[in-house]
Each structure stands twice: as C-alpha cells, then as structure tokens.
Enzyme design. Sequence first.
Site, PDB file in Angstrom:
ATOM      1  N   GLU A 116       0.833  -1.215   0.000  1.00  0.00           N
ATOM      2  CA  GLU A 116       0.000   0.000   0.000  1.00  0.00           C
ATOM      3  C   GLU A 116       0.866   1.263   0.000  1.00  0.00           C
ATOM      4  OE1 GLU A 116      -2.916  -0.576  -0.640  1.00  0.00           O
ATOM      5  OE2 GLU A 116      -3.577  -2.404   0.363  1.00  0.00           O
ATOM      6  N   HIS A 140      -2.555   2.453   8.222  1.00  0.00           N
ATOM      7  CA  HIS A 140      -3.640   1.612   7.693  1.00  0.00           C
ATOM      8  C   HIS A 140      -3.815   0.389   8.586  1.00  0.00           C
ATOM      9  CE1 HIS A 140      -6.049  -0.954   5.190  1.00  0.00           C
ATOM     10  NE2 HIS A 140      -5.051  -1.765   4.898  1.00  0.00           N
ATOM     11  N   HIS A 142      -6.733  -2.955   9.943  1.00  0.00           N
ATOM     12  CA  HIS A 142      -7.925  -3.747   9.644  1.00  0.00           C
ATOM     13  C   HIS A 142      -8.835  -3.745  10.872  1.00  0.00           C
ATOM     14  CE1 HIS A 142      -5.786  -6.095   6.140  1.00  0.00           C
ATOM     15  NE2 HIS A 142      -5.884  -4.794   5.918  1.00  0.00           N
ATOM     16  N   GLU A 170     -17.069  12.677  22.367  1.00  0.00           N
ATOM     17  CA  GLU A 170     -15.848  13.387  21.966  1.00  0.00           C
ATOM     18  C   GLU A 170     -15.439  13.159  20.521  1.00  0.00           C
ATOM     19  OE1 GLU A 170     -12.874  13.159  25.006  1.00  0.00           O
ATOM     20  OE2 GLU A 170     -14.188  14.283  26.335  1.00  0.00           O
ATOM     21  N   HIS A 211     -12.637  -3.676   3.973  1.00  0.00           N
ATOM     22  CA  HIS A 211     -11.185  -3.878   4.026  1.00  0.00           C
ATOM     23  C   HIS A 211     -10.549  -3.298   5.295  1.00  0.00           C
ATOM     24  CE1 HIS A 211      -7.039  -3.745   1.826  1.00  0.00           C
ATOM     25  NE2 HIS A 211      -6.891  -3.674   3.132  1.00  0.00           N
TER      26      HIS A 211
END
Length: 273
Positions: A116, A140, A142, A170, A211
């Site tokens: 990525e 990134h 999952h 919040e 994803h």
Amino acid sequence: MKVEDVKFVKDYIKVTYDAWLKGWHERNGGNLSYRIAEDEIKDIKGELDENSEFTPIEVSVPNLANEYFLVTGSGKYMRNVILDPEANIGIVRIDGKGEKYKIVWGLLDGARPTSEFASHLMSHSVKKEITGGKNRVIYHSHTTNLIALTFVLPLDSKVFTRELWEMATECPVVFPSGVGVVPWMVPGGKAIAEETSKLMKEFDVVIWAHHGTFAAGDTLDLAFGLMDTAEKSAEILVKVLSMGGKRQTITADNFRDLAKEFNVTLPEKFLYK
Ligand code: 13P
Ligand code: ZN
C-alpha cells in the site's frame, strides 16, 4: 546511535505493537509509514546505506522528493516488528523527482515496503501540502468494527460520520472534518491510492469498504489515537445495532452546542435532521 535506539523509531515500534494488541493486524494486515524529520535523519546518517538501487513507486509525489520514510515491509507481521525491526520495517528515501524510492536501512533479505506504499505516499503528499508539513503519519489497519459497519451502513461519508459522531460525545472533537468512505476497490495499487488521497484532502480518516481504515496524523500518537477513537465508536455502534438500534441519541443541535463549547467547526452537511 543505532537506528533501533533513536526515539522516533522506538515510538514507531511501540505503535506497531500496541496496534497488534488491539486486534487490528491479523497476519500481515495493515501498514504504517512515518515521514522522518530532517534533524531525526541527521542523528542516524552514519547508519544509512545510500548505495542501493532506486525502484519506481508507480505514482508521482514531487513534494516528497528526497524525503525519508520509516515504513513496514510488505507481507510482514505487525506483531513481529518489535522482535526484529531490521527485518520487518525499513527506511526508504524518495528520489529527486518523487517517482522512485530506495531502501537505506532495514527491510533485510529482499523485503520491500508495504504493497500500500502508493496509498501512503499519495496521502502523505496531500497531507504535507495542506498541513504545511506538520502531518507525518499515515496508518492503515484492519479495524474489525469499522469493517463490519461497511456491510450494513450505506457507503456514504455523511452517514458514517454522523453515526460515528453519535456513538461517543468526543468523536466530533477528535475528527471534526468527519470520515471519508472509499467503495470496495482492489487494494495495493494506483487507483485506490488516488481515491484515498482525494478524500485525504477533506478527512483524516478514510474507510476502505470491506477492508480497513486509513488515518493521518501529525504524530504517531495522534494517528494511533484517531484510529482508536473511530474504531471504538464503531464498536459501540455495532453493539447498539445488535441491541435493536438507538432509542435515543445526541441530536444535531446537541452537536452545534458541543462545537461552540469546544471551539471546533462541524460541517453542517453532517448535521442533517
Ligand atoms: P502489506 O503486507 O503489503 O503491507 O499488505 C497488508 C495490507 O493490509 C494490504 O492492504
Ligand atoms: Zn489492508
């Protein structure tokens, strides 16, 4: 000083392990990149090998020319970073045009930066530009509950933002610009990198349907904290939906009051009736 012993590398490794403990990084799932500051690079210059070959990065990020990034390796497990940093993460340098990278430390035995990397670099490029260089982290993961919600809620930024805001008082203060949503796309390429970076112009959190999640932050703590806050909110929403849905909630006017008190701007498009 050894690379593993400098503060930003130690802080980075702490995040990878904390993130593993959160349950967001099965197998090699997820990746983390940090744009290294000039003075941080100076401290470890002697440890870097600048003789490696450049490799194309398939996207063009001219405003990241000559920058150094600390990044997780493709196929590497977040849980293993702490055990052997040099094998699982690495420092790469971008070339003078922002079109290639080379590995200058770590990523031993032919390892490569995350698949990525294009999404990370294009997001870094956008965030560097709009924050005047303050943003340094793209992360990134999952995240289980945010992913679960992408099977149930419409894949619409307005709906995701409002629902996540409502689940924890919040949240609008932590991510006042809301969250972006990318429909399902093939991971690991230029197309998803372009879609993600477009949304990064407006949001610090971008959800990839079915994803995972991308988060941007000025510091490692802020990016991790942002991911944690959004995912916690998603977890509450999953529980609420499992209990038959909301019977009462925070209203649009409540959010307007909150915005005044906390001095944040909440876009009206998320405060629909
Ligand atoms: P990498 O192992 O290449 O980082 O890929 C993991 C991932 O989460 C892909 O989206
Ligand atoms: Zn992923």
